[in-house]
Write an enzyme that holds these catalytic residues in place. Structure first.
Site, PDB file in Angstrom:
ATOM      1  NE  ARG A  90      22.573  82.555  49.812  1.00  0.00           N
ATOM      2  CZ  ARG A  90      23.780  83.025  49.541  1.00  0.00           C
ATOM      3  NH1 ARG A  90      24.228  84.092  50.200  1.00  0.00           N
ATOM      4  NH2 ARG A  90      24.552  82.429  48.643  1.00  0.00           N
ATOM      5  N   GLY A 113      30.012  44.806  70.657  1.00  0.00           N
ATOM      6  CA  GLY A 113      28.939  45.577  70.048  1.00  0.00           C
ATOM      7  C   GLY A 113      27.687  45.605  70.909  1.00  0.00           C
ATOM      8  CB  SER A 114      24.142  45.615  69.953  1.00  0.00           C
ATOM      9  OG  SER A 114      24.294  46.857  69.305  1.00  0.00           O
ATOM     10  CG  HIS A 170      22.044  76.245  56.089  1.00  0.00           C
ATOM     11  ND1 HIS A 170      20.932  75.591  56.574  1.00  0.00           N
ATOM     12  CD2 HIS A 170      22.278  77.268  56.943  1.00  0.00           C
ATOM     13  CE1 HIS A 170      20.522  76.192  57.680  1.00  0.00           C
ATOM     14  NE2 HIS A 170      21.313  77.219  57.924  1.00  0.00           N
ATOM     15  CB  THR A 199      22.118  49.515  65.930  1.00  0.00           C
ATOM     16  OG1 THR A 199      21.616  48.168  65.923  1.00  0.00           O
ATOM     17  CG2 THR A 199      23.567  49.517  66.412  1.00  0.00           C
ATOM     18  CB  THR A 225      29.894  58.725  76.647  1.00  0.00           C
ATOM     19  OG1 THR A 225      29.467  58.223  75.381  1.00  0.00           O
ATOM     20  CG2 THR A 225      29.577  60.210  76.721  1.00  0.00           C
ATOM     21  CD  GLU A 236      21.943  54.206  76.968  1.00  0.00           C
ATOM     22  OE1 GLU A 236      22.959  54.406  76.278  1.00  0.00           O
ATOM     23  OE2 GLU A 236      21.800  53.196  77.689  1.00  0.00           O
ATOM     24  N   GLY A 260      22.831  53.350  72.326  1.00  0.00           N
ATOM     25  CA  GLY A 260      21.682  52.847  73.068  1.00  0.00           C
ATOM     26  C   GLY A 260      20.961  51.691  72.387  1.00  0.00           C
TER      27      GLY A 260
END
Length: 397
Positions: free
Chosen positions: A286, A150-151, A356, A383, A177, A260, A381
């Site tokens: 709308r 994790g972090s 919407h 949490t 990524t 980042e 980057g």
């Protein structure tokens, strides 16, 4: 202190908008379904100078700084792109800076040439990896996160044992990524016993024996950004592929977190701004019960609140980014900027989709994509909870 809107930056915005309109919008839905963007998009972005923004010309970049990179990110999303597209196309923004800094090239105040190491080795990495990537002919990724880490960066268990002129790497990474498409991976490894915190960075080429790209990870959002698991089993990596001196990897990783996190904060407030625009347009067009939605006070006030949150987040992120670019040590403020922008984004995308109505729940609605994509911004980057720990420390708590 804020980002100065110079003629050059206005031109950069126009260039980015034209790129998105011409090269992205006609194809983005197809890329979302395919789960990745084509390699040709990297080359196209490089040819017009977008891919290299924020990297010095001495390493093949287009020049500019962190603030120019923020402008590009903001305009991509405001023009109808997405944070997923930013992640896929600009992964080199997290894969390359450590190499550039270790070679002595200037890349903003948070890095510089402070990582030491074998200077000729890192100059060679510039020619082998940085220049081709900024030219759009290679794709790089950054591999830090591990399945059980994790972090907690210091707890990395992927090991690199020195064996003559090579390191022998064993371990695994996840949530990487561009891990499917990447030609190389800037990889955090432990050069002591697992979890010791003695980290180094190695550039590991795809195709080396023992290096396996695992399954493509299916995600809630960022569908056009490929994400993979990586496995290393006795992978022999040349020692010349080490970035900086041995055991300086933790410092290098920490130094880069500011840019980042500001990039993610930019993606957050820009997504919020775009969703305000989409919602306002929808509410003007709308009609219900014979009247446009925007004619109702409740709707106008909700849009006003959304707009206020998005613009306030943008202003604060810009202020902090300008201070980072000026060389100020603003670790706490960067964490606050990310949390402020993410909170604004979370509120706005939810409200925009609600406005919407049923259409907002359909894949044909742009707001639906932003709703999905936004969820990762409070995780990547560092949490929101990690940011709060940094903020609390900055308060002396």
């Amino acid at each position: 202190m804020t980002i100065v809107d110079t003629p050059e930056r206005r031109q950069l915005r126009e260039l980015t908008r034209a790129f998105v309109t011409r090269e992205v919008l006609p194809h983005l839905a197809d890329w979302e379904r395919a789960g990745e963007v084509p390699r040709s998009l990297h080359e196209t972005a490089a040819k017009i100078g977008l891919l290299g923004v924020g990297f010095p010309e001495s390493v093949g970049g287009s020049g500019g700084d962190l603030l120019d990179s923020i402008i590009v990110t903001e305009e991509i999303i405001r023009s109808g792109g997405s944070s997923g597209l930013v992640a896929a196309l600009f992964t080199h923004g997290i894969a390359l800076p450590h190499m550039v800094a270790a070679a002595g090239a200037r890349l903003g105040p948070s890095l510089g040439a402070s990582l030491g190491g074998e200077r000729t080795t890192n100059d060679d990495l510039i020619d082998r990896y940085v220049r081709p990537t900024l030219a759009g002919t290679m794709i790089g990724a950054l591999a830090i996160t591990e399945p059980d880490g994790g972090s907690d960066v210091a707890a990395i268990r992927t090991t690199a044992r020195r064996d003559g002129d090579h390191y022998v790497v064993n371990g695994s990474k996840t949530y990487i990524t561009s891990g499917v498409r990447a030609d190389f991976v800037t990889t955090a490894v432990c050069t002591d016993f697992p979890g010791s915190g003695e980290l180094s960075l190695l550039v590991i080429d795809k195709g080396l024996p023992g290096f396996t790209v695992g399954r493509r990870l299916e995600k809630l959002g960022w569908h056009c950004s490929d994400t993979a698991e990586l496995s290393f089993v006795d992978v022999r990596v040349p020692a010349a592929n080490r970035i900086g001196a041995e055991n300086t990897g933790f410092l290098a990783i920490m130094q880069h977190f500011a840019s980042e996190r500001l990039s993610l904060a930019t993606q957050a407030y820009a997504t919020a701004q775009r969703c305000v625009e989409l919602a306002a347009r929808w509410c003007r067009d709308r009609s219900t019960f014979g009247r446009p939605l925007a004619s109702r006070q409740l709707i106008r006030h909700r849009l006003a609140e959304m707009h206020t949150r998005a613009e306030a987040a943008r202003a604060y992120v810009h202020e902090v980014a300008a201070r980072v670019a000026a060389g100020e040590p603003v670790v706490t403020e960067v964490a606050m900027a990310k949390n402020v922008a993410v909170a604004a984004c979370d509120h706005v995308v939810d409200a925009a989709l609600q406005l919407h109505g049923g259409f907002g729940y359909l894949r044909d609605a742009e707001v639906e994509r932003h709703y999905r994509d936004a969820r990762i911004l409070g995780i990547g980057g560092g949490t929101t909870e990690i940011m709060n720990e940094i903020i609390a420390k900055g308060m002396g708590l």
